[in-house]
Design a protein around this motif. Structure first.
Motif, PDB file in Angstrom:
ATOM      1  N   ILE A   7       0.832  -1.206   0.000  1.00  0.00           N
ATOM      2  CA  ILE A   7       0.000   0.000   0.000  1.00  0.00           C
ATOM      3  C   ILE A   7       0.866   1.256   0.000  1.00  0.00           C
ATOM      4  O   ILE A   7       0.587   2.219  -0.718  1.00  0.00           O
ATOM      5  CB  ILE A   7      -0.985  -0.020   1.190  1.00  0.00           C
ATOM      6  N   THR A  11       0.971   3.937  -3.041  1.00  0.00           N
ATOM      7  CA  THR A  11       0.627   5.326  -2.767  1.00  0.00           C
ATOM      8  C   THR A  11       1.686   6.266  -3.331  1.00  0.00           C
ATOM      9  O   THR A  11       1.362   7.324  -3.883  1.00  0.00           O
ATOM     10  CB  THR A  11       0.448   5.544  -1.256  1.00  0.00           C
ATOM     11  N   VAL A  71      -6.450  -5.522  -1.234  1.00  0.00           N
ATOM     12  CA  VAL A  71      -5.269  -4.982  -1.907  1.00  0.00           C
ATOM     13  C   VAL A  71      -5.553  -4.763  -3.394  1.00  0.00           C
ATOM     14  O   VAL A  71      -5.199  -3.722  -3.957  1.00  0.00           O
ATOM     15  CB  VAL A  71      -4.051  -5.905  -1.707  1.00  0.00           C
ATOM     16  N   TYR A  74      -7.714  -1.733  -3.903  1.00  0.00           N
ATOM     17  CA  TYR A  74      -6.922  -0.517  -3.742  1.00  0.00           C
ATOM     18  C   TYR A  74      -6.092  -0.244  -4.989  1.00  0.00           C
ATOM     19  O   TYR A  74      -6.046   0.890  -5.466  1.00  0.00           O
ATOM     20  CB  TYR A  74      -6.002  -0.650  -2.518  1.00  0.00           C
TER      21      TYR A  74
END
Length: 92
Positions: A7, A11, A71, A74
């Protein structure tokens, strides 16, 4: 811990691509930038819906771990959208 690292890495990629796409389009000031934003959002939403359906079916069957669904959601929702936006800002 592995999910957290994924993550964080995604990002960082998100912010780099978002900055590049905003630099290419000049923000959302003109019709071209708004259209790029709309196309990227539509395509991301379509793919996200298919991914969530497959994830729910896989979780119900016991084949897919629910953490991997989070995940993947995302990845598609955030990074996929900004990647498409970056792509269309260069192509259109």
């Amino acid at each position: 811990m592995d999910v957290l690292l994924v993550i964080i890495a995604l990002t960082i990629v998100y912010f780099v691509l978002l900055y590049s796409s905003l630099k290419n389009t000049g923000g959302l000031k003109d019709e071209r930038a708004r259209r790029i934003n709309q196309i990227a959002a539509e395509k991301t939403l379509i793919f996200l819906q298919a991914l969530l359906l497959a994830g729910l079916m896989g979780t119900e069957a016991g084949v897919v771990d629910p953490k991997s669904i989070v995940v993947m959601t995302y990845i598609v929702a955030i990074v996929g959208y900004v990647f498409l936006r970056y792509h269309y800002s260069r192509v259109m």
